[in-house]
Design an enzyme around this catalytic site. Sequence first.
Site, short mmCIF file in Angstrom:
data_model
loop_
_atom_site.label_atom_id
_atom_site.label_comp_id
_atom_site.label_asym_id
_atom_site.label_seq_id
_atom_site.Cartn_x
_atom_site.Cartn_y
_atom_site.Cartn_z
N ARG A 68 13.91 -10.49 -4.08
CA ARG A 68 14.75 -11.12 -5.27
C ARG A 68 16.00 -11.51 -4.78
NH1 ARG A 68 14.76 -8.52 -10.96
NH2 ARG A 68 15.42 -10.67 -11.42
N HIS A 114 2.11 5.56 -3.04
CA HIS A 114 2.19 7.28 -2.98
C HIS A 114 3.41 7.43 -4.01
CE1 HIS A 114 -0.38 7.62 0.35
NE2 HIS A 114 0.11 6.72 0.90
N GLN A 155 13.59 -0.53 -0.87
CA GLN A 155 13.11 -1.51 -0.21
C GLN A 155 13.95 -2.68 -0.22
OE1 GLN A 155 9.00 -2.35 -1.15
NE2 GLN A 155 8.60 -3.79 0.59
N GLU A 210 0.85 -1.44 0.06
CA GLU A 210 0.15 0.10 0.02
C GLU A 210 0.87 1.23 0.22
OE1 GLU A 210 -2.93 0.10 3.06
OE2 GLU A 210 -3.58 -1.97 2.84
N LEU A 211 2.05 1.34 0.65
CA LEU A 211 2.93 2.32 1.07
C LEU A 211 3.35 2.78 -0.41
CD1 LEU A 211 3.76 4.22 2.97
CD2 LEU A 211 5.60 2.51 3.64
N VAL A 212 4.04 2.02 -1.13
CA VAL A 212 4.60 2.50 -2.34
C VAL A 212 3.63 2.87 -3.31
CG1 VAL A 212 6.57 0.83 -1.98
CG2 VAL A 212 4.48 0.01 -3.30
N ARG A 240 5.14 18.48 2.19
CA ARG A 240 3.59 18.81 1.58
C ARG A 240 3.16 17.22 1.30
NH1 ARG A 240 2.37 21.31 -4.41
NH2 ARG A 240 0.15 21.98 -4.23
N ARG A 246 -3.44 8.07 5.82
CA ARG A 246 -3.09 7.02 6.52
C ARG A 246 -3.24 6.84 7.70
NH1 ARG A 246 -3.20 3.22 2.36
NH2 ARG A 246 -1.95 3.74 0.49
#
Lengths: 217, 217, 217, 217
Positions: free
Chosen positions: B92, B81, B88, B77-79, B174, B183
């Site tokens: 892999r 934005h 991260q 979910e976070l990525v 911002r 969130r």
Amino acid sequence: MQLIYSSLEILTNLDRESILKSIELAGRTCYKSEDKITSDSATYFAKMICKKGHGAVLEFGPDITVRFIIDRGVSHELVRHRLCSFAQESTRYCNYAKQGHVIFIIPPWVNLGPGEYTKLPTKLSESENIWFNSLLAAEKAYLELLQHNWLPQAARSVLPNSLKTEIVVKANIREWHHILELRCSKQAHPQMRGVMLPILNILKINLPEIFGDIEYD
Amino acid sequence: MQLIYSSLEILTNLDRESILKSIELAGRTCYKSEDKITSDSATYFAKMICKKGHGAVLEFGPDITVRFIIDRGVSHELVRHRLCSFAQESTRYCNYAKQGHVIFIIPPWVNLGPGEYTKLPTKLSESENIWFNSLLAAEKAYLELLQHNWLPQAARSVLPNSLKTEIVVKANIREWHHILELRCSKQAHPQMRGVMLPILNILKINLPEIFGDIEYD
Amino acid sequence: MQLIYSSLEILTNLDRESILKSIELAGRTCYKSEDKITSDSATYFAKMICKKGHGAVLEFGPDITVRFIIDRGVSHELVRHRLCSFAQESTRYCNYAKQGHVIFIIPPWVNLGPGEYTKLPTKLSESENIWFNSLLAAEKAYLELLQHNWLPQAARSVLPNSLKTEIVVKANIREWHHILELRCSKQAHPQMRGVMLPILNILKINLPEIFGDIEYD
Amino acid sequence: MQLIYSSLEILTNLDRESILKSIELAGRTCYKSEDKITSDSATYFAKMICKKGHGAVLEFGPDITVRFIIDRGVSHELVRHRLCSFAQESTRYCNYAKQGHVIFIIPPWVNLGPGEYTKLPTKLSESENIWFNSLLAAEKAYLELLQHNWLPQAARSVLPNSLKTEIVVKANIREWHHILELRCSKQAHPQMRGVMLPILNILKINLPEIFGDIEYD
């Protein structure tokens, strides 16, 4: 559980002529050379733009939208392309108990066909067995957690990367060129390559002026 | 397997005075009102900017970088934005066999403390047992697949959303305001809220002129 | 009218060691190789990242903020870099009658020094005379329109591209690399090059691992 | 010199039904509720999305492309919308001597019709005279500088904000909603409002589900 292959569908009508004309019309605004537009000037113009690296003009073709059916491991990589628009199947709001089973993606290195499975097929190798049984167990745990009144957004904790997800991705042609360059290379994850190479092949045929320079093994 | 709680660390030094001064210095360029800068004008200026909704100026405070230790469900979910920078932990390239076990995140609704676990603790509820055993089985499958020479990028298929991941997120002030508004609301996933509320609380204390308007239950 | 040269000031403290360490710390999260950090590993790591083209990691150095004093022609090109933050002197809200004159930028091809000018210097060439007189007339028209109660946002209509503007630009290191590659090349506008080359030279000295590959004549 | 009014042309075919269907199809992927699609469900779905503030889904309508003919003062504001694609007439590469004159935009507060002008019309007010003569002088200076072998990119120095420019702007529906909210408000520059209000009116008629909430005086 249900096992399926990855797949993709290009939702945008790839009308070569109108795509190149959109690019030419916007691009010629920069030079006020609209008087040079002829019935077959768009191909030449697009090639020239690509050669010069004037990528901003490529943004004016219509965006291309693709629906992917992939696993959550691959989708986590895909959403890192920050210039795209994404709409993805939500593990918070979808309750897979409603469909009675969970759907997983078969990776290319597992020798198994799509279908509904409730027990281990006999023909698998030892490592494929491990993968298969792990998914079967994860599905069972997920469905049981829902029965214990865990919400889908909590029960998802046990669902593995092989979980099938649907994601619609929209990007402009310049960005697709960038994505395909990265994701069709040998360094890319094989499951990512598996869905990106078909897109590249289609775009190389439809828009050779723009995608013809991307090579892969 | 190892179970840990989610956590976060703000890597940026939140020096209120220098942050507000950076914002004021950039913002007053727009009006050429640098002559109005006094030793205490920055607070007033930042408040005025926020009230007027002139958010572009807030981008000039130094970006805030946060390291999150969360599960892969939340990180997906976070990525999303798209204005942030992300680095991260890669499933892999990281091989968890090297550390001898897999690390998972304990969600707030599971009544269990952090630690190394090799078998089911006796005190868990029935649904917690299901969750616990599912992770234990997933870890076992992952480690076995590596022993069968699956690469980490293939063996990750069986790793569930509870898998611990580390992710460094950098965004301007911002954008953090926007992220925290979304969130920290009650509509957010509880595990997302669990890492975002502490950030909001720290920012409300350090930069009340900017984050003071975000409310939550 | 007042004539000045273009100029620029890097507002960010370019502490090489802390910049490289920020990049290394974020970047090693991807591989969980933080244990390889030594007192001098950051230089090696940054070089490796640049060589591999793993640009996302470069975004984790602190953003670099530059204040430019340039003309409006150049600033119109500059704001096309969509990944930057901008704060620019507003021709809507600034009233140049307050300072009694208008400020213009001397382009490198005009052989004239900075200063206050009310009439044509004798030493100019014919074409320089045309440029000079045109600015003097534009200033006069602007000031007269304000006296006729045109608002600054209306009177700006007659102000030419040579008008001086101040603009604060903030971008991450990856984006500066991209900007400097484009804007220091011989294809760039000479006034753009004039402010970008000094930045490149400073960054090549301070961060050779990252900017050392950009060449120019 | 030639004086013309600002104008705009929406280049995208605004087929309401297909726009709403694209949004619905992408949006329902999130909830896997494609089975709820009926012949008239798209309107309801789009309204619901807007009400919930789930703006990401609006990005899936086809992008809307608009060609603006405006002055350079307004275009400098317009290109600050960083989520758009832009292709703009270049003052570096266009040589206005080729067309024998320079084209300027008539602002709404100047009471003059479009046409070719070589001398001052008699009917203008004193301030309009100042504006008119200033442009005439700027055109003369520009053409003379070219005759003195200044390149267009140098001679542009004397061209004022009233200079006509053409710019093609492409953005998704979510971004147009944001732009129109800002640029149709009373705080916007009157010449910006002058080109944005017609777009808003057309979009309010064609896509009331999405643009119906934007109000203006």
